[in-house]
Every structure is written in structure tokens, then in C-alpha cells.
Scaffold this active site. Sequence first.
Site, PDB file in Angstrom:
ATOM      1  N   HIS A 267       0.853  -1.190   0.000  1.00 23.22           N
ATOM      2  CA  HIS A 267       0.000   0.000   0.000  1.00 23.22           C
ATOM      3  C   HIS A 267       0.888   1.239   0.000  1.00 23.22           C
ATOM      4  O   HIS A 267       2.119   1.143  -0.113  1.00 23.22           O
ATOM      5  CB  HIS A 267      -0.955  -0.012   1.199  1.00 23.22           C
ATOM      6  CG  HIS A 267      -0.283  -0.257   2.521  1.00 23.22           C
ATOM      7  ND1 HIS A 267       0.620   0.624   3.082  1.00 23.22           N
ATOM      8  CD2 HIS A 267      -0.381  -1.295   3.394  1.00 23.22           C
ATOM      9  CE1 HIS A 267       1.030   0.161   4.232  1.00 23.22           C
ATOM     10  NE2 HIS A 267       0.453  -1.016   4.448  1.00 23.22           N
TER      11      HIS A 267
ATOM     12  N   HIS B  58       4.042   1.426   2.173  1.00 23.64           N
ATOM     13  CA  HIS B  58       5.225   0.762   1.629  1.00 23.64           C
ATOM     14  C   HIS B  58       5.901   1.633   0.564  1.00 23.64           C
ATOM     15  O   HIS B  58       7.131   1.714   0.503  1.00 23.64           O
ATOM     16  CB  HIS B  58       4.840  -0.588   1.003  1.00 23.64           C
ATOM     17  CG  HIS B  58       4.304  -1.580   1.978  1.00 23.64           C
ATOM     18  ND1 HIS B  58       2.984  -1.975   1.991  1.00 23.64           N
ATOM     19  CD2 HIS B  58       4.915  -2.269   2.973  1.00 23.64           C
ATOM     20  CE1 HIS B  58       2.803  -2.866   2.947  1.00 23.64           C
ATOM     21  NE2 HIS B  58       3.954  -3.060   3.567  1.00 23.64           N
TER      22      HIS B  58
ATOM     23  N   SER C  36      -2.019  -3.677   5.515  1.00 25.83           N
ATOM     24  CA  SER C  36      -2.527  -4.724   4.621  1.00 25.83           C
ATOM     25  C   SER C  36      -3.762  -5.387   5.217  1.00 25.83           C
ATOM     26  O   SER C  36      -4.642  -5.863   4.490  1.00 25.83           O
ATOM     27  CB  SER C  36      -1.439  -5.763   4.373  1.00 25.83           C
ATOM     28  OG  SER C  36      -0.315  -5.173   3.757  1.00 25.83           O
TER      29      SER C  36
END
Length: 284
Positions: free
Chosen positions: A34, A37, A188
Amino acid sequence: MLIIKKIKILYKTIILLKKTNKKIGLVPTMGNLHNGHVKLILLAKKYADIIIVSIFINPMQFNNLLDLKNYPQSFKEDCIILKKHNVDIVFFPCIDEIYPNGIRKQTFVEVPKLSKILEGSARPGHFNGVTTIVCKLFNIIQPDFAFFGEKDYQQLLIIKILIKELNYMIKIISLPTIRLKNGLALSSRNNNLNSKEKKIAPYLYKIIKKTCEEIIKGDNTRKNIIHASKILLIKKGFSIDIFDVYNSKTLENSSENVKKLILLASVWLGKTRLIDNKKILLIH
């Protein structure tokens, strides 16, 4: 972008890179990438010449088999994101590559004390799994820099201790938690929330913020403020594992004279575990 699945091939690649004096940056992930990151990757580019992203859903850090089974996977989509941001190497090993003799026979790394409290108490063995895979990645990749988010605050402290006490010559760079506009920390695990839960989830950080503001004001006792916030969380539909204020350096229950604090929250919303935190600096 190289996708490498075998440790031996990655070893050889790293040896060649080291000969060119390139600085290597590692962004360890469990995939399902996402924007948090992506921000870590962009941060890594400011420090390192070669960016390596690992994608490995580490079974050793899951004490709940259902949680492991439900962890979202999206390797193809992840690679599109990584290629877009010019990542040099993706390390994508299978479980047998990392644990050839199985998890039960695997040598593990433990950071005492901090691994046993709070999240470690709620999830026995979790941090042993984290520190073991992190050491394996450090040994295989030998990065100059490694990048971690601050949402997993206890994990970040544990890794910093590991680095120091095991004499790794690696610089740890952390990134403040990346959030949606509604305040929900990117994770996540958010993908496991249903539509109703997605509307409730942002209340976690709203209540964290409100709690921190009231603690800074000091108009009520810390115990009463925390208690009222817990009741509010439960009314909203959260089930609480951890919600309290701690010394931000030691994660011990804070005494009244400690100035640098952190509120740590670990809750369940339905079948999804959400963690978050907020630092508190007392000036009075």
C-alpha cells in the site's frame, strides 16, 4: 527489476553489488503493498543506490493459523507497484527456502523482555518470528540501511535493540505512520475489513488522538482518561487487547514524571487486528 526466489542467487547478486561500492537499502514487507510501503521505498531512495524489497509472509510470526491463512496476498499487483517505483530487486522466497527444516526445528533469535510484553504477551512467539526473519534477511542481503514504519512501534524498538546487541552495521531508518484522510493507519490487514467495519475503523485513531489531548491537558487522572476511552472503543464495536500509555523508550508503564510517552493500541474489529499508536510529549 530482478525477481529473485533463491537465497544462493541473491547471495551472488549481493557480492557483485558490494564490489561496486553501491549502498544497499532493504525494505522488508509481507506483500499486499500500500502507500505506506511506497513511502518507505521513496525514503530508501534518498539513502541507498540499490533498493531491495523482500516479500515474505512469515509463518513463524503468526500464533494464529486463521490469521496467517487470511493474510492478503497480491504478488502480481505488488510487482507492478515496485516496477513503477524502480525497485532494483524483489526477494520473493518460498517458505521451504527460508525454513528448509521447518519452523519447529528453526534456530530463532529472541530479544528478551520487550518481546514478552504487550503485543508479545497477546501474541506469544510473534516477536521471535519477527526477529528471526529480520536477522535472516540482514544476513542474506547485508544492507547498509533498512526501513521500517512506526505503526509497529514495539517491533521497531525490538529491531533497534537487535541491531545494537548483535553488532549489525546497519542503519535503521523509520517512517511515521501513513494514514488515510480519515486517520486510519494504512495496513494490509485493512483489506480484511467489511464495509461496515471500514466505517468504524477510523474511530480508533480519533479516540487515540482525543485520549492523548486529554492526557496532555491533565484535567483528569491518566487512569480515568484511559478507562473512559476504552469504554468508548467498546461501544464503537472494538475488542481491546492493548490500550494504555507507556514510556516511549522502554514500553514500561509510565510513572507520572516521565515526559516522553506513547499510547499503544491493539484492538480487534470483527476478525481483523488493528494496531496504532501516538507519541505524547508532556511539557508540564
